[in-house]
Design an enzyme around this catalytic site. Sequence first.
Site, PDB file in Angstrom:
ATOM      1  N   THR A  51       0.840  -1.206   0.000  1.00 28.10           N
ATOM      2  CA  THR A  51       0.000   0.000   0.000  1.00 28.10           C
ATOM      3  C   THR A  51       0.873   1.253   0.000  1.00 28.10           C
ATOM      4  O   THR A  51       0.662   2.172  -0.799  1.00 28.10           O
ATOM      5  CB  THR A  51      -0.920  -0.004   1.253  1.00 28.10           C
ATOM      6  N   ALA A  58       6.162  -8.345   1.416  1.00 26.19           N
ATOM      7  CA  ALA A  58       6.691  -9.637   1.878  1.00 26.19           C
ATOM      8  C   ALA A  58       5.617 -10.643   2.282  1.00 26.19           C
ATOM      9  O   ALA A  58       5.810 -11.847   2.157  1.00 26.19           O
ATOM     10  CB  ALA A  58       7.627  -9.402   3.072  1.00 26.19           C
ATOM     11  N   HIS A  59       4.461 -10.127   2.753  1.00 28.59           N
ATOM     12  CA  HIS A  59       3.529 -11.054   3.409  1.00 28.59           C
ATOM     13  C   HIS A  59       2.727 -11.933   2.461  1.00 28.59           C
ATOM     14  O   HIS A  59       1.977 -12.793   2.906  1.00 28.59           O
ATOM     15  CB  HIS A  59       2.616 -10.301   4.391  1.00 28.59           C
ATOM     16  N   CYS A 104     -17.625  -9.008   0.565  1.00 31.69           N
ATOM     17  CA  CYS A 104     -16.327  -9.016   1.238  1.00 31.69           C
ATOM     18  C   CYS A 104     -15.359  -7.962   0.725  1.00 31.69           C
ATOM     19  O   CYS A 104     -14.591  -7.407   1.488  1.00 31.69           O
ATOM     20  CB  CYS A 104     -15.659 -10.363   1.068  1.00 31.69           C
TER      21      CYS A 104
HETATM   22  C1  LIG Z   1      -2.459  -6.322  -5.803  1.00 28.80           C
HETATM   23  C2  LIG Z   1      -2.224  -5.759  -4.440  1.00 28.80           C
HETATM   24  N1  LIG Z   1      -1.603  -4.572  -4.325  1.00 28.80           N
HETATM   25  C3  LIG Z   1      -1.329  -4.032  -3.128  1.00 28.80           C
HETATM   26  C4  LIG Z   1      -1.684  -4.654  -1.962  1.00 28.80           C
HETATM   27  C5  LIG Z   1      -1.364  -4.013  -0.637  1.00 28.80           C
HETATM   28  O1  LIG Z   1      -0.254  -4.610  -0.053  1.00 28.80           O
HETATM   29  P1  LIG Z   1       0.024  -4.500   1.537  1.00 28.80           P
HETATM   30  O2  LIG Z   1      -0.999  -5.395   2.188  1.00 28.80           O
HETATM   31  O3  LIG Z   1       1.414  -4.981   1.703  1.00 28.80           O
HETATM   32  O4  LIG Z   1      -0.161  -3.087   1.920  1.00 28.80           O
HETATM   33  C6  LIG Z   1      -2.345  -5.895  -2.027  1.00 28.80           C
HETATM   34  C7  LIG Z   1      -2.771  -6.575  -0.780  1.00 28.80           C
HETATM   35  O5  LIG Z   1      -3.786  -7.226  -0.722  1.00 28.80           O
HETATM   36  C8  LIG Z   1      -2.619  -6.465  -3.302  1.00 28.80           C
HETATM   37  O6  LIG Z   1      -3.239  -7.634  -3.421  1.00 28.80           O
END
Ligand SMILES: Cc1ncc(COP(=O)(O)O)c(C=O)c1O
Length: 388
Positions: free
Chosen positions: A76, A204-205, A326
């Site tokens: 994000t 990373a997650h 959801c």
């Molecule tokens: C395509 C995509 N972009 C960005 C993100 C955001 O990543 P983060 O959870 O590391 O902020 C996600 C998370 O679900 C995602 O699926």
Amino acid sequence: MRIKKVYLDNAATTQCDKRVVDAMVPFFTDTYAVASSDFSHSPGIEAREPLENGRAVIADKLGAKPEELIFVSGGTEANNLAIKGIARAHRKKGDHIITSSVEHRSVKDTTVALEKEGFSVTWLPVSKEGFIVMSDLEKAITKDTILVSIQHANQETGTMQDIEAIGALCRKKSLFFHTDAVLTFGRVPIDVRKSNIDLLSVTAHKIHGPKGIGALFIRDGIKIEKTMHGGFNEFNKRAGTENIPGIVGFAKAIELIESDETQVIKELKCRLRDGIMKRLEVVQLNGSLEKSISTILNLTFRYVEGESVILHLDMKGIAVITGSACFSRSLEPSFVLKAMDISHEEAHGSIRFSFSRFNTEEEIDYTIDAVCNIVKKLREISPIAPDK
Ligand SMILES: Cc1ncc(COP(=O)(O)O)c(C=O)c1O
């Protein structure tokens, strides 16, 4: 057969690998000094090693130079920094941004925020399978366009855009190209030079690493405006004390990915898809069959509500999500499925299954049985099912 827990929501997040956790622990308790205190004490200098090693591991995986990679708190933040950072730093050149109508919210809401700052945004439509059309992109480019931000793989369907073709066009037109590669990093080979990518977001997650750590690739020499102020960290592009345990965990997660992992996961996905489609009628695939990431499968089960299916699956210990409430926290179906021209009714019956290295064939077979039995029962009581 009763399996206690089947986690098939790996596109949301994955289980942190125990080996990742083990690698991180000493950086909470032993090597814990602030890494960016360059000319300070020995502990600070010692803490720079894992920071720079992590940077090198992740940059190498992208075909980038270490100094082109900055650590942030996740996908994000990487998307926010890339898009706002470029838009604000290059505003004199132009105020037009092009993106797609199926981006993750961290791109979508960022571009909406920039619209409020006076930028204009073009939201490219997508095909029924979720692809942007290259001629639409070309037509959308104006003399004021500065940035194109198109994701690599979609969060709901797994559809993968042709980032090489997009990169080539952006390079030809001298536009910055950012891609959100949060779901493909570590799963699909990425070469930022070959694909002419200027900025790329990773986290990373999604690959069994820790939450709260991500990175942004920024091509050498590209100016961006900071969004996080308060220090000179990360080549003065992102202030804040570096998350060394997170960085160590991120690098370890990358190192742990086996060369055949994508293939093994793809086989699980095909097993689930084929197993369900053999036993149930009127099931449709949302997204692309060929150009899709191995970790995501999105199916619509006609004549049933996705919410009912996930509740019943949850009672059987299976965790999945639906393309209806959801994603939007309302009764509106997901904007991604809507953009793919999938009807309201079809979107409401959609389920996203997403896989990881920790899923097994046994879990998939258990899920096939559960899904088929639940959908058949729900269709029996559905007022809209044609024949029961
Ligand atoms: C395509 C995509 N972009 C960005 C993100 C955001 O990543 P983060 O959870 O590391 O902020 C996600 C998370 O679900 C995602 O699926």
